[in-house]
Every structure is written in C-alpha cells, then in structure tokens.
Write a protein that holds these residues in place. Structure first.
Motif, short mmCIF file in Angstrom:
data_model
loop_
_atom_site.label_atom_id
_atom_site.label_comp_id
_atom_site.label_asym_id
_atom_site.label_seq_id
_atom_site.Cartn_x
_atom_site.Cartn_y
_atom_site.Cartn_z
N ARG A 184 -3.49 -1.57 13.29
CA ARG A 184 -2.33 -2.77 13.34
C ARG A 184 -1.25 -2.10 14.17
O ARG A 184 -0.22 -3.09 14.79
CB ARG A 184 -1.85 -2.99 11.77
CG ARG A 184 -2.92 -3.83 11.03
CD ARG A 184 -2.47 -3.97 9.62
NE ARG A 184 -2.53 -2.73 8.89
CZ ARG A 184 -2.42 -2.79 7.75
NH1 ARG A 184 -2.16 -3.83 6.95
NH2 ARG A 184 -2.38 -1.55 7.11
N HIS A 185 -1.18 -0.90 14.70
CA HIS A 185 -0.38 -0.39 15.70
C HIS A 185 -1.02 0.64 16.40
O HIS A 185 -2.32 1.10 16.33
CB HIS A 185 0.67 0.25 14.75
CG HIS A 185 0.52 1.64 14.11
ND1 HIS A 185 1.53 2.21 13.70
CD2 HIS A 185 -0.46 2.02 13.66
CE1 HIS A 185 1.17 3.16 13.00
NE2 HIS A 185 -0.26 3.21 13.05
N ALA A 237 1.03 -1.24 -0.05
CA ALA A 237 -0.09 -0.18 -0.02
C ALA A 237 0.88 1.28 -0.02
O ALA A 237 0.50 2.30 -0.35
CB ALA A 237 -1.13 -0.04 1.17
N GLN A 252 9.02 4.99 11.62
CA GLN A 252 9.11 5.45 10.30
C GLN A 252 9.34 6.67 9.95
O GLN A 252 9.27 7.92 10.86
CB GLN A 252 7.62 5.33 9.75
CG GLN A 252 7.36 5.37 8.32
CD GLN A 252 5.88 4.99 7.92
OE1 GLN A 252 4.76 5.11 8.52
NE2 GLN A 252 5.60 4.42 6.65
#
Ligand SMILES: Cc1cc2nc3c(=O)[nH]c(=O)nc-3n(C[C@H](O)[C@H](O)[C@H](O)COP(=O)(O)O)c2cc1C
Length: 156
Positions: free
Chosen positions: A86-87, A42, A65
């Motif tokens: 997811r985080h 993605a 990131q």
C-alpha cells in the motif's frame, strides 16, 4: 493500552525510535479512508502486543511514521511495514537508541487529518506538497508529536 509497555521500559535496555516516510500507493480518497482504517486497526492490536507506540501521518500522498519500543519489536514491525504494497519508496530517517518514549499514550496515533492540523503544518506544505525529504528524523518526530498533543487537547 500503552501503560504496560511504559512500565516495562525501565527494565528494557534497548529502547529505540525509528522514523521514516514513504509514498502512498493507494488511489482515491474513499480507498484511502478504508486503508487508513485497516492500517490503524492492525497497528493498534499488533503494536500493543509487542510494546510499540508511535504516530502515523498521512499527507500529500505520503505517509510519515514514528515507531518506538524494544529494538527487536520495532525492527520486526518495520520489516512487516516495508513489505506492505500500500506504500513504497520507504525512506528511513532515523533508527536510534533513546532513553524515553515520546509517544507514551498511543499504540499508534493518527495525526494530521483535522482542519486545525492542516493549518498548523500548512507552512511546511506548499503547492509541491509536504517535503519530507528535507526533514531530519528529529524534525519529523517533533512535528508528529506536536500534532498528537494538539489532537489530544482538542479531543479533551
Ligand atoms: C504506512 C503504514 C504503516 C503501518 N504501520 C503499522 C504499524 O505500526 N504496526 C503494524 O502492526 N502494522 C502496520 N502496518 C500494516 C502492516 O504493513 C501489515 O499489514 C500488518 O502489520 C499486518 O497485520 P496482521 O497480520 O495482524 O493483519 C502499516 C502499513 C502501512 C502501509
């Protein structure tokens, strides 16, 4: 993929870099592999479209990131990332104007997964894991950039 983004930079007055870390909420190595694959697919499509480049690291239960690009594109991307279940516990370390990109070659590099890399940042990761809370945005960005260059050299 990132070359058009790079060529636009000289026209862009609002180049920004954002650095954050977060806690992984996906359980188990198999699910994690699948998750990383999905996130990178993605990211590479979406980021290339809006001129965002950067790197993603997964280590010791955390993500880290760096996102670089036109301010609005970086903000929109980060807003989407923050919503991702997811985080969690997303901690922003830096969001600042920059003159040039560090991650010119990567719409989203994935770093830190190789054995060699693990050894490289091994000093920073003890029993308690990689303590991202003690790093500044600049430090973390430098770590990710170093790893991206290492992996590029190893792949060549
Ligand atoms: C740690 C992490 C990093 C992510 N990084 C990016 C990214 O750089 N770019 C991006 O578009 N999506 C990223 N995502 C995924 C987004 O949260 C979201 O799922 C995705 O952008 C949706 O894209 P789609 O609508 O094309 O499926 C990331 C997700 C996580 C958990």
């Amino acid at each position: 993929m990132s070359q058009p983004a790079l060529n636009q930079d000289s026209l862009n007055q609002d180049l920004r870099r954002l650095v954050y870390y977060s806690r992984n909420r996906v359980g188990g190595p198999a699910a994690m592999n699948e998750t990383i694959r999905g996130i990178l697919a993605a990211s590479r499509t979406n980021n290339a479209r809006v001129g965002v480049t950067g790197a993603l690291m997964f280590n010791a239960g955390c993500f880290a990131q760096v996102l670089e690009g036109p301010g609005e594109a970086v903000e929109t991307t980060f807003e989407r990332i923050q919503q991702d279940e997811r985080h969690g516990e997303v901690s922003l370390l830096a969001f600042e104007a920059v003159e040039t990109r560090l991650f010119t070659e990567w719409s989203m590099a994935f770093v830190g997964a190789s054995q060699a890399d693990a050894a490289l940042y091994g000093d920073m990761a003890g029993e308690s894991g990689f303590d991202l809370s003690r790093m500044t945005g600049n430090n973390l960005c430098a770590v990710l950039h170093g790893l991206a260059l290492e992996e590029e050299a190893a792949a060549a």
